[in-house]
Each structure stands twice: as structure tokens, then as C-alpha cells.
Design a protein around this motif. Structure first.
Motif, PDB file in Angstrom:
ATOM      1  N   CYS A 188     -36.737 -12.935 -31.196  1.00 20.42           N
ATOM      2  CA  CYS A 188     -35.566 -13.467 -30.492  1.00 20.42           C
ATOM      3  C   CYS A 188     -34.479 -12.398 -30.376  1.00 20.42           C
ATOM      4  CB  CYS A 188     -35.028 -14.703 -31.200  1.00 20.42           C
ATOM      5  SG  CYS A 188     -34.128 -14.372 -32.741  1.00 20.42           S
ATOM      6  N   GLY A 189     -34.460 -11.443 -31.316  1.00 24.14           N
ATOM      7  CA  GLY A 189     -33.464 -10.372 -31.281  1.00 24.14           C
ATOM      8  C   GLY A 189     -32.098 -10.768 -31.823  1.00 24.14           C
ATOM      9  N   GLU A 190     -31.955 -12.026 -32.239  1.00 20.21           N
ATOM     10  CA  GLU A 190     -30.623 -12.517 -32.628  1.00 20.21           C
ATOM     11  C   GLU A 190     -30.540 -13.102 -34.035  1.00 20.21           C
ATOM     12  OE1 GLU A 190     -29.978 -15.370 -29.580  1.00 20.21           O
ATOM     13  OE2 GLU A 190     -29.699 -13.830 -28.026  1.00 20.21           O
ATOM     14  N   CYS A 191     -31.669 -13.531 -34.583  1.00 20.68           N
ATOM     15  CA  CYS A 191     -31.613 -14.198 -35.887  1.00 20.68           C
ATOM     16  C   CYS A 191     -31.303 -13.173 -36.984  1.00 20.68           C
ATOM     17  CB  CYS A 191     -32.934 -14.925 -36.188  1.00 20.68           C
ATOM     18  SG  CYS A 191     -34.317 -13.827 -36.513  1.00 20.68           S
ATOM     19  N   CYS A 232     -34.068 -10.570 -37.430  1.00 15.63           N
ATOM     20  CA  CYS A 232     -34.069  -9.584 -36.341  1.00 15.63           C
ATOM     21  C   CYS A 232     -32.927  -8.592 -36.530  1.00 15.63           C
ATOM     22  CB  CYS A 232     -33.934 -10.272 -34.984  1.00 15.63           C
ATOM     23  SG  CYS A 232     -35.475 -10.972 -34.357  1.00 15.63           S
ATOM     24  N   CYS A 276     -39.309 -12.091 -37.205  1.00 19.24           N
ATOM     25  CA  CYS A 276     -38.314 -12.974 -36.569  1.00 19.24           C
ATOM     26  C   CYS A 276     -38.560 -14.434 -36.925  1.00 19.24           C
ATOM     27  CB  CYS A 276     -38.361 -12.796 -35.048  1.00 19.24           C
ATOM     28  SG  CYS A 276     -37.423 -14.043 -34.159  1.00 19.24           S
ATOM     29  N   GLU A 277     -37.477 -15.105 -37.333  1.00 18.54           N
ATOM     30  CA  GLU A 277     -37.605 -16.508 -37.755  1.00 18.54           C
ATOM     31  C   GLU A 277     -37.944 -17.437 -36.588  1.00 18.54           C
ATOM     32  OE1 GLU A 277     -33.825 -17.296 -39.745  1.00 18.54           O
ATOM     33  OE2 GLU A 277     -34.024 -15.283 -40.621  1.00 18.54           O
ATOM     34  N   ARG A 278     -37.583 -16.992 -35.378  1.00 20.78           N
ATOM     35  CA  ARG A 278     -37.823 -17.849 -34.209  1.00 20.78           C
ATOM     36  C   ARG A 278     -38.874 -17.253 -33.285  1.00 20.78           C
ATOM     37  NH1 ARG A 278     -31.761 -18.572 -34.108  1.00 20.78           N
ATOM     38  NH2 ARG A 278     -31.639 -17.130 -32.364  1.00 20.78           N
TER      39      ARG A 278
END
Ligand code: ZN
Ligand code: ZN
Length: 326
Positions: free
Chosen positions: A87-90, A93, A101-103
Motif C-alpha cells: 500500500c506504501g502508506e501503512c 511500509c 505491508c499490512e494491507r
């Protein structure tokens, strides 16, 4: 426009070939025409209900980029792709651990359609161009070879080490070749004489599972795909040694805590690895994959390919999505 794709048939605990709408790439994604895809042990498990996945299966592939609005310079290039889409945001990441990545969605494994199809959508960030010298039948090994290389990314295997590899299947064959690059003394233990013979030809000592001696090793890599593999790996690891767990098995009996604590054994879980290194090794010929190909089926016969891949003596089965000859 419809494309042929092999999907998990949850009710039948099998796979089936379907005609599906053409994948629609989202922003930041490329549309890739699949040239060749491989079938691995994870795919065989997914078909039987592992992770409850219900989409298009397949995560080992080579293809050509057909469309890419966000990065048109990729169009026409022959590529392989990493399977974890971050996701690049969690928080994970942001700590630089995009692989975890968690998502995340994962090509052909979790929340995202995979590569046993005529086309698939892949994030541009996941693409790696394939050197011209690496043919499709070799490039399709990039993903599992990268996974094998992850062992060396995580554990310092020295030339003076005595290393035990448990398993002689698809991933174990690649792990054996990667470990032999270090100069270590490798013993490979398996259940199939013909598969062990391939490893011997590369320089490994081999032993049939029922004849494995009691001795212990500096490093033990478990790649059996069997529920009792982790316990066996710990039993053969010396005090202060390292056990690397390479396979995910449905219903694994787990790692026994007592010998790990008493012998201060380091247990390392190992999953996906470096694609660029895998491509370099394939290009330079340091890793030999031709001998690991047991069969190549055209996409319309992908279900048959899957059934064949379950065979005891079978290693890598490839699906050719370009040449539709029956
Ligand atoms: Zn795989
Ligand atoms: Zn993330």
C-alpha cells in the motif's frame, strides 16, 4: 474482450479454466500479456483451499507489457514481477518493509488475480525487465529463485559450514543450487532418487530420508513441504546453529520450543527474495533451471498441467500462454 484464466474452484477443491473480462489496470499499474507461467507448491495448496483464495491463480511468470498509462516507457518490455503489492502508506511500509505491508495484496494468492491467464494487471513498482539472454522458460524461474536466494540474504552461510537441506522438490532444487554457490558442504535429504540425482550433479551430497544419519549441522534449511519438516530440521541443527524454514505448510506441526531454547538455535522464517540477483544468476548461467522443467502445457490445458504438477516425480510444470497449440 474476454481472456482465458485459471481460477480456484472452491467447491471442487480444484482449478478450472474460465473466460473472464480483460483485467483493468488501476493508476500506477501495467497491463501485462503473460508469455509463460509456472506452477508451484503454493498454487497446489491454494487450489485445495489454502488461504481461502478464489481468484485467478499463479504468481511465477514472464510477460510483455501491453499498456501502462502511468509509465509508458515500460510498454513492449519483457518483464517479471514481484508478487507482493504494497500500500506504501501503512506503518510497515513506512519502515521500508513493503514486502510485509499490512494491507498488501499478493498476485494469485491474496486479494489479487494472478498470472495463469492471458493477461494480468501489476503495479509498475513490481516490474523487472528481463535481460535478452534469459529466455521465457528460464525467466519464469525468477520468482522461486529469488525466494531461494532469500536464504543467503538472511543467513551468512560460510564455505566451511556443513549445511543440511531437507527436501528435494521445486524450491529445494533452487535452494540447493544457491547454497552450493557459497562453497559450503551441502547434504540434501529427500524422498525421490531422481530428484536427489539432480542435486548430486550440482555437487551436493545426497541421502534418502530414511537413511539420514543422526548427526547435526551448522545450518539446516527446511524445504520439504511436509508438516513434520520443522521439527526434523531442529533435531538436526547443532547448538547455536541456524534453522531456516522455507515452506508454508497447511497444518504444520510447528517448531519444538525446548530444543530451540536449550541449544540456542536461531530459527529464521524465509519467504520472498531479491529479483535482480535472480535475474543476474540466470543471465550468467550460474543457476541451471532447464533440468527442473518437467513439462510445458498450453494455457487451454492449464487444468491438466495442474493435475500433472501433483505427480510424485514431477518438478516444475510451465504453462505457455502464447502458443495455444493443443
Ligand atoms: Zn510460488
Ligand atoms: Zn503497506
Amino acid at each position: 474482450l474476454l481472456v482465458k484464466a485459471l481460477v480456484v474452484d472452491k467447491e471442487a477443491h480444484d482449478v478450472r479454466l474460465e473466460e473472464r473480462p480483460d483485467p483493468q489496470p488501476r493508476p500506477g499499474e501495467a497491463l501485462v500479456g503473460v508469455r509463460m507461467a509456472g506452477i508451484c507448491g503454493t498454487d497446489l495448496e491454494l487450489a485445495q483451499g489454502y488461504l481461502d483464495f478464489g481468484g485467478v491463480i499463479g504468481h511465477e511468470f514472464v510477460g510483455r507489457v501491453e499498456a501502462c498509462d502511468s509509465a509508458p516507457e515500460w510498454v513492449g518490455r519483457r518483464v517479471v514481477a514481484e508478487l507482493n503489492c504494497a500500500c506504501g502508506e501503512c506503518a510497515t511500509c513506512r519502515r521500508g518493509l513493503a514486502l510485509h505491508c499490512e494491507r498488501r495484496t499478493v498476485l494469485g494468492i491474496q486479494g489479487r488475480d494472478g498470472a495463469l491467464a492471458e493477461r494480468l494487471a501489476v503495479p509498475v513498482a513490481n516490474l523487472h525487465e528481463v535481460p535478452a539472454a534469459v529466455g521465457d522458460e528460464h525467466a519464469v524461474f525468477t520468482e522461486p529463485l529469488a525466494a531461494a536466494l532469500e536464504v543467503l540474504e538472511q543467513v551468512h552461510v560460510c564455505p566451511s559450514h556443513e549445511v543440511l537441506l531437507l527436501g528435494d522438490g521445486r524450491i529445494a532444487q533452487l535452494v540447493a543450487q544457491v547454497l552450493l554457490l557459497t562453497g559450503c558442504e551441502l547434504t540434501a535429504c529427500g524422498r525421490h532418487e531422481a530428484k536427489l540425482a539432480l542435486m548430486r550433479r550440482r555437487g551436493a551430497r545426497t541421502v534418502l530420508a530414511e537413511e539420514l544419519p543422526e548427526r547435526r549441522f551448522d545450518v539446516v534449511v527446511e524445504a520439504t513441504g511436509r508438516p513434520d519438516g520443522p521439527a526434523q530440521a531442529v533435531a538436526h541443527c547443532r547448538a547455536r546453529g541456524t534453522v531456516v524454514l522455507k515452506t508454508t505448510v497447511h497444518g504444520s506441526a510447528g517448531v519444538p520450543a525446548v530444543p530451540v531454547v536449550v541449544d540456542e538455535i536461531t530459527v529464521v522464517g524465509s519467504r520472498c527474495g531479491p529479483f535482480q540477483a535472480a535475474l543476474r544468476l540466470l543471465e550468467g548461467g550460474a543457476i541451471e533451471v532447464t533440468q527442473l522443467i518437467s513439462g510445458i502445457y498450453p494455457l487451454p490445458r492449464a487444468r491438466e498441467a495442474f493435475a500433472y504438477a501433483r505427480g510424485r516425480e514431477v518438478l516444475k510444470v510451465l504453462v505457455d500462454a502464447v502458443h495455444d497449440g493443443v
